[in-house]
Design an enzyme around this catalytic site. Structure first.
Site, PDB file in Angstrom:
ATOM      1  N   TYR A  59      28.433  19.806 -10.707  1.00  0.00           N
ATOM      2  CA  TYR A  59      27.195  19.155 -10.305  1.00  0.00           C
ATOM      3  C   TYR A  59      26.759  18.141 -11.368  1.00  0.00           C
ATOM      4  O   TYR A  59      26.395  18.511 -12.482  1.00  0.00           O
ATOM      5  CB  TYR A  59      26.069  20.170 -10.090  1.00  0.00           C
ATOM      6  CG  TYR A  59      26.349  21.221  -9.049  1.00  0.00           C
ATOM      7  CD1 TYR A  59      27.137  20.937  -7.922  1.00  0.00           C
ATOM      8  CD2 TYR A  59      25.812  22.502  -9.162  1.00  0.00           C
ATOM      9  CE1 TYR A  59      27.394  21.910  -6.963  1.00  0.00           C
ATOM     10  CE2 TYR A  59      26.059  23.476  -8.196  1.00  0.00           C
ATOM     11  CZ  TYR A  59      26.853  23.171  -7.108  1.00  0.00           C
ATOM     12  OH  TYR A  59      27.099  24.134  -6.156  1.00  0.00           O
ATOM     13  N   HIS A 124      35.072  27.757  -7.379  1.00  0.00           N
ATOM     14  CA  HIS A 124      34.245  26.802  -6.637  1.00  0.00           C
ATOM     15  C   HIS A 124      35.048  26.082  -5.548  1.00  0.00           C
ATOM     16  O   HIS A 124      35.984  25.345  -5.836  1.00  0.00           O
ATOM     17  CB  HIS A 124      33.679  25.777  -7.633  1.00  0.00           C
ATOM     18  CG  HIS A 124      32.555  24.955  -7.097  1.00  0.00           C
ATOM     19  ND1 HIS A 124      31.867  24.049  -7.861  1.00  0.00           N
ATOM     20  CD2 HIS A 124      31.985  24.900  -5.865  1.00  0.00           C
ATOM     21  CE1 HIS A 124      30.923  23.465  -7.132  1.00  0.00           C
ATOM     22  NE2 HIS A 124      30.993  23.968  -5.912  1.00  0.00           N
TER      23      HIS A 124
END
Length: 320
Positions: A59, A124
């Site tokens: 992110y 992820h």
């Protein structure tokens, strides 16, 4: 204001707030956020009862972790008062689920987060890697990290639901503690529901994210890059307009809908301002206190979604 409830996460013993703080916006993923606003939003969330914070090195190219780290450091409360999950395997430069990379990754994340350990480390978006590598290499590497005390529990994340059963059917029982699913438990898509009994039988905790389906269930609509099919986007726009015409907000309805299922440990919502935090917490407290969702409105919205119910979009290797 009454507090937010906490729920257990599978067999972990962790207790997390039913509303979780999604820290991806702190990485400027949805527009620039000032550092003081980022820190203030985390502090306000904690003050009002949120104890669960989720981030990833992906992110904002590590910015989300850094911002969350600064905010947590300045909270000045004992470490056991909050639960932090971060991720590994997906980075600004691409995907790498190798044992070497994920082992290095946690040290980098801990440094950015100013922490000695994270409560949950998640692989992820595993649909972009080899699922057999996740089973045979990545999860065993994370189990070694567990032994070092750098992580407490192991998770996997992804969009397509098949990735969870594929991995959980192939790893030793108890080696994956939690899954994070997104965009599959909201008014327009409840396909995760069918998987909940299976996950419960495995003792695996369930965290959901994107109760607003990455912007579909908002008055402003999704970002231009949103991968949903046009038919689904149109239905969401119609549902949002219908709610607005009745003086209601589809985002609040959608969040409350996602929060009602107690088999889900926490619903993660991206937040980057004190106002967003307060609005989301107020909506959560209404559910916790037993205020009924507007059932008539919910049924009308569900009718709008019926032709596109559980529609999703491709994600993973071979789809990009």
């Amino acid at each position: 204001m009454a507090g937010i409830g906490v729920r257990g996460v599978g067999n972990t013993g962790l207790k997390v707030s039913s509303l979780g703080f999604g820290a991806s916006p702190l990485g400027n993923v949805f527009g620039n956020v000032k550092e003081e606003d980022a820190i203030a939003s985390v502090h306000e969330a904690f003050r009002l009862g949120i104890n669960f914070f989720d981030t990833s090195p992906y992110y904002g190219g590590t910015l989300s972790e850094k911002m969350l780290g600064k905010a947590l450091k300045t909270l000045m409360v004992p470490r056991d008062q909050y639960v932090v999950s971060t991720k590994c395997g997906r980075y600004a430069e691409g995907f790498d689920f190798s044992a070497e990379r994920v082992t290095q990754s946690i040290d980098e994340s801990l440094a950015r987060l100013n922490l000695d350990y994270v409560d949950i480390l998640q692989c992820h978006d595993i649909e972009f890697g080899s699922l057999d590598q996740i089973v045979n290499e990545t999860i065993p590497a994370l189990q070694k990290l567990k032994e070092t005390g750098k992580i407490r529990y192991i998770g996997i994340t992804g969009l397509p639901l098949y990735v969870f059963t594929y991995v959980l059917d192939r790893v030793p029982s108890g080696s994956v503690d939690v899954i994070l699913s997104y965009c599959h438990y909201s008014i327009n898509d409840t396909s995760l529901e069918d998987l909940l009994p299976y996950l419960k039988s495995k003792g695996v905790g369930v965290i959901t994210a994107s109760p607003l389906s990455m912007g579909l269930l908002t008055e402003n609509g999704p970002p231009e890059w949103h991968p949903a099919p046009s038919e689904l986007k149109s239905a969401c726009a119609a549902a949002a307009a219908h709610c607005k015409a009745k003086g209601k907000n589809i985002s609040k309805l959608s969040l409350q809908y996602s929060l009602k299922n107690k088999d889900i440990a926490s619903v993660l919502v991206g937040m980057n301002s004190v106002q967003q935090v307060r609005e989301n917490i107020a909506a959560t407290v209404e559910v916790e206190e037993g205020h009924c969702i507007d059932q008539e409105l919910l049924e009308e919205v569900e009718a709008i979604f019926r032709p596109v119910k559980n529609q999703t979009w491709p994600s993973g290797i071979g789809h990009n």
